[in-house]
Design a protein around this motif. Structure first.
Motif, PDB file in Angstrom:
ATOM      1  N   ASP A  53      -0.330  30.761  21.840  1.00  0.00           N
ATOM      2  CA  ASP A  53      -0.802  29.380  21.904  1.00  0.00           C
ATOM      3  C   ASP A  53      -2.174  29.281  22.567  1.00  0.00           C
ATOM      4  N   THR A  54      -2.415  30.070  23.610  1.00  0.00           N
ATOM      5  CA  THR A  54      -3.732  30.018  24.250  1.00  0.00           C
ATOM      6  C   THR A  54      -4.798  30.655  23.371  1.00  0.00           C
ATOM      7  N   ASP A  55      -4.449  31.707  22.642  1.00  0.00           N
ATOM      8  CA  ASP A  55      -5.417  32.301  21.711  1.00  0.00           C
ATOM      9  C   ASP A  55      -5.832  31.283  20.650  1.00  0.00           C
ATOM     10  N   ALA A  56      -4.849  30.554  20.107  1.00  0.00           N
ATOM     11  CA  ALA A  56      -5.156  29.550  19.085  1.00  0.00           C
ATOM     12  C   ALA A  56      -6.002  28.430  19.671  1.00  0.00           C
ATOM     13  N   ALA A  57      -5.678  28.000  20.898  1.00  0.00           N
ATOM     14  CA  ALA A  57      -6.439  26.916  21.526  1.00  0.00           C
ATOM     15  C   ALA A  57      -7.860  27.363  21.854  1.00  0.00           C
ATOM     16  N   LEU A  58      -8.042  28.624  22.267  1.00  0.00           N
ATOM     17  CA  LEU A  58      -9.383  29.121  22.558  1.00  0.00           C
ATOM     18  C   LEU A  58     -10.234  29.155  21.297  1.00  0.00           C
ATOM     19  N   ALA A  59      -9.676  29.642  20.193  1.00  0.00           N
ATOM     20  CA  ALA A  59     -10.434  29.690  18.940  1.00  0.00           C
ATOM     21  C   ALA A  59     -10.847  28.287  18.514  1.00  0.00           C
ATOM     22  N   LYS A  74     -19.177  35.581  30.074  1.00  0.00           N
ATOM     23  CA  LYS A  74     -17.992  36.088  29.362  1.00  0.00           C
ATOM     24  C   LYS A  74     -16.683  35.538  29.923  1.00  0.00           C
ATOM     25  N   ARG A  75     -16.754  34.371  30.569  1.00  0.00           N
ATOM     26  CA  ARG A  75     -15.545  33.696  31.056  1.00  0.00           C
ATOM     27  C   ARG A  75     -15.526  32.285  30.501  1.00  0.00           C
ATOM     28  N   HIS A  76     -14.369  31.864  30.051  1.00  0.00           N
ATOM     29  CA  HIS A  76     -14.221  30.505  29.550  1.00  0.00           C
ATOM     30  C   HIS A  76     -13.000  29.838  30.184  1.00  0.00           C
ATOM     31  N   TYR A  77     -13.102  28.525  30.327  1.00  0.00           N
ATOM     32  CA  TYR A  77     -11.954  27.705  30.721  1.00  0.00           C
ATOM     33  C   TYR A  77     -11.751  26.650  29.641  1.00  0.00           C
ATOM     34  N   VAL A  78     -10.504  26.456  29.239  1.00  0.00           N
ATOM     35  CA  VAL A  78     -10.157  25.474  28.216  1.00  0.00           C
ATOM     36  C   VAL A  78      -9.006  24.629  28.738  1.00  0.00           C
ATOM     37  N   GLU A  79      -9.172  23.326  28.733  1.00  0.00           N
ATOM     38  CA  GLU A  79      -8.069  22.425  29.055  1.00  0.00           C
ATOM     39  C   GLU A  79      -7.372  22.038  27.769  1.00  0.00           C
ATOM     40  N   ILE A  80      -6.054  21.966  27.791  1.00  0.00           N
ATOM     41  CA  ILE A  80      -5.278  21.630  26.607  1.00  0.00           C
ATOM     42  C   ILE A  80      -4.258  20.545  26.934  1.00  0.00           C
ATOM     43  N   HIS A  81      -3.705  19.972  25.878  1.00  0.00           N
ATOM     44  CA  HIS A  81      -2.619  19.003  26.016  1.00  0.00           C
ATOM     45  C   HIS A  81      -1.278  19.743  26.097  1.00  0.00           C
ATOM     46  N   PRO A  82      -0.283  19.180  26.763  1.00  0.00           N
ATOM     47  CA  PRO A  82       1.027  19.833  26.840  1.00  0.00           C
ATOM     48  C   PRO A  82       1.615  20.213  25.485  1.00  0.00           C
ATOM     49  N   GLU A  83       1.367  19.399  24.463  1.00  0.00           N
ATOM     50  CA  GLU A  83       1.946  19.684  23.151  1.00  0.00           C
ATOM     51  C   GLU A  83       1.320  20.889  22.468  1.00  0.00           C
ATOM     52  N   GLN A  84       0.231  21.427  23.037  1.00  0.00           N
ATOM     53  CA  GLN A  84      -0.372  22.637  22.489  1.00  0.00           C
ATOM     54  C   GLN A  84       0.276  23.904  23.041  1.00  0.00           C
ATOM     55  N   LEU A  85       1.188  23.741  23.987  1.00  0.00           N
ATOM     56  CA  LEU A  85       1.880  24.885  24.582  1.00  0.00           C
ATOM     57  C   LEU A  85       3.374  24.716  24.340  1.00  0.00           C
ATOM     58  N   ARG A  86       3.927  25.559  23.491  1.00  0.00           N
ATOM     59  CA  ARG A  86       5.329  25.379  23.089  1.00  0.00           C
ATOM     60  C   ARG A  86       6.289  25.456  24.281  1.00  0.00           C
ATOM     61  N   GLY A  87       5.893  26.188  25.343  1.00  0.00           N
ATOM     62  CA  GLY A  87       6.786  26.350  26.482  1.00  0.00           C
ATOM     63  C   GLY A  87       6.472  25.443  27.655  1.00  0.00           C
ATOM     64  N   TRP A  88       5.732  24.347  27.398  1.00  0.00           N
ATOM     65  CA  TRP A  88       5.315  23.499  28.519  1.00  0.00           C
ATOM     66  C   TRP A  88       6.504  22.917  29.287  1.00  0.00           C
ATOM     67  N   VAL A  89       7.498  22.425  28.578  1.00  0.00           N
ATOM     68  CA  VAL A  89       8.661  21.850  29.264  1.00  0.00           C
ATOM     69  C   VAL A  89       9.385  22.932  30.062  1.00  0.00           C
ATOM     70  N   ASP A  90       9.527  24.130  29.477  1.00  0.00           N
ATOM     71  CA  ASP A  90      10.131  25.236  30.229  1.00  0.00           C
ATOM     72  C   ASP A  90       9.381  25.481  31.529  1.00  0.00           C
ATOM     73  N   PHE A 116      -6.395  27.031  30.694  1.00  0.00           N
ATOM     74  CA  PHE A 116      -6.340  28.480  30.875  1.00  0.00           C
ATOM     75  C   PHE A 116      -7.743  29.043  31.029  1.00  0.00           C
ATOM     76  N   ASP A 117      -7.824  30.091  31.849  1.00  0.00           N
ATOM     77  CA  ASP A 117      -9.047  30.865  32.058  1.00  0.00           C
ATOM     78  C   ASP A 117      -8.954  32.135  31.236  1.00  0.00           C
TER      79      ASP A 117
END
Length: 288
Positions: A53-59, A74-90, A116-117
């Protein structure tokens, strides 16, 4: 003005009345060392799904303007929505995450950040830093008002640029700090003497005060080292305004009530890609 000396925690560590021994130990660890961890909190399969999920969000983020922000070469930070991470509720409903959040931030803690960084091949040493200026509540009353939970997407190896943290430095007063976040070079020997390198494995989780002085180190491998970040605040912590997390109404309505009560982000009809707001200018060039 605080009476907290640099590097010294408050005289009395606030622990909720009736807290379990585990919760008490978690609060003590975060108030003294500034970082704690739980090995094997999740399965390796869960962590592998997080990596997908983080690889897809980074791309996706790198393919549009301001979708990712640099945290050094060579460092990136990406903020995402909870629905972009299948295990967010877990993640947010994990007993250890809930226990630590309640023990340090209180029963009404707020989930304010998901991102994610990614230190890629060629990433250099970051300057020693904290993630934001010390809040008045911390400086004047010795209270921690936020936590960052981190989960690695890989088994961390020595050449992958491990995370370094200087335990106990969450209480360092920001005298002489640039932007109240970057200590002077004259302080580096102390941080290097205190520094601990972390080698988490897939499924491990840590919690830290983002005020604890830390840095990412040079990635000499040909592999990326993605790390998930979950930001949690005490009520009034103020970090939500630096982030753009949102959830859709069907997602929000389906959440367990014990999770839903901690979600303070907007509930929207449709998610829009996040334009990153939490830029840390002092990290852009790496260690000078």
């Amino acid at each position: 003005m605080s009476d907290i000396a640099a590097g010294t925690p408050p005289r009395e560590i606030p622990v909720p009345e009736g807290a379990s021994p585990e919760a008490t130990a978690a609060a003590q660890g975060l108030y003294t060392r500034g970082v704690i961890a739980q090995q094997g909190a999740f399965t390796r399969e869960w962590a592998a799904g997080m990596r997908e999920d983080t690889d897809a969000a980074l791309a996706e983020a790198l393919a549009r303007p301001d979708g990712a922000v640099g945290r050094g070469p060579k460092r990136h930070y990406v903020e995402i929505h909870p629905e972009q991470l299948r295990g967010w509720v877990d993640l947010v409903d994990h007993p250890w995450v809930r226990m630590v959040s309640e023990a340090v931030l209180g029963p009404d803690y707020e989930i304010v950040e998901l991102g994610f960084d990614v230190p890629g091949p060629g990433a250099v040493n970051q300057p020693w830093h904290r993630d934001f200026p010390m809040p008045a509540e911390t400086r004047e009353h010795g209270r921690l008002t936020s936590l960052a939970f981190n989960l690695t997407a890989v088994d961390t190896e020595e050449d992958m640029g491990p995370f370094e943290v200087a335990p106990g430095t969450q209480w360092d007063l920001p005298e002489g700090f640039d932007h109240e976040m970057f200590p002077p070079k004259s302080a580096y020997p102390r941080y290097e003497a205190l520094a601990e390198r972390k080698y988490p494995r897939m499924g491990d989780i840590s919690a830290r005060s983002a005020l604890t002085i830390h840095r990412g180190t040079k990635n000499e491998s040909q592999k990326s080292r993605p790390v998930l970040v979950l930001g949690v605040d005490a009520p009034g912590g103020g970090n939500a305004e630096h982030h753009s997390m949102a959830v859709t109404k069907p997602f929000f309505d389906a959440l367990p009530e014990r999770v839903r009560r901690h979600v303070v982000c907007p509930v929207v009809d449709e998610l829009t890609p996040i334009t990153q707001k939490h830029s840390i200018e002092g990290l852009m060039m790496g260690e000078a």
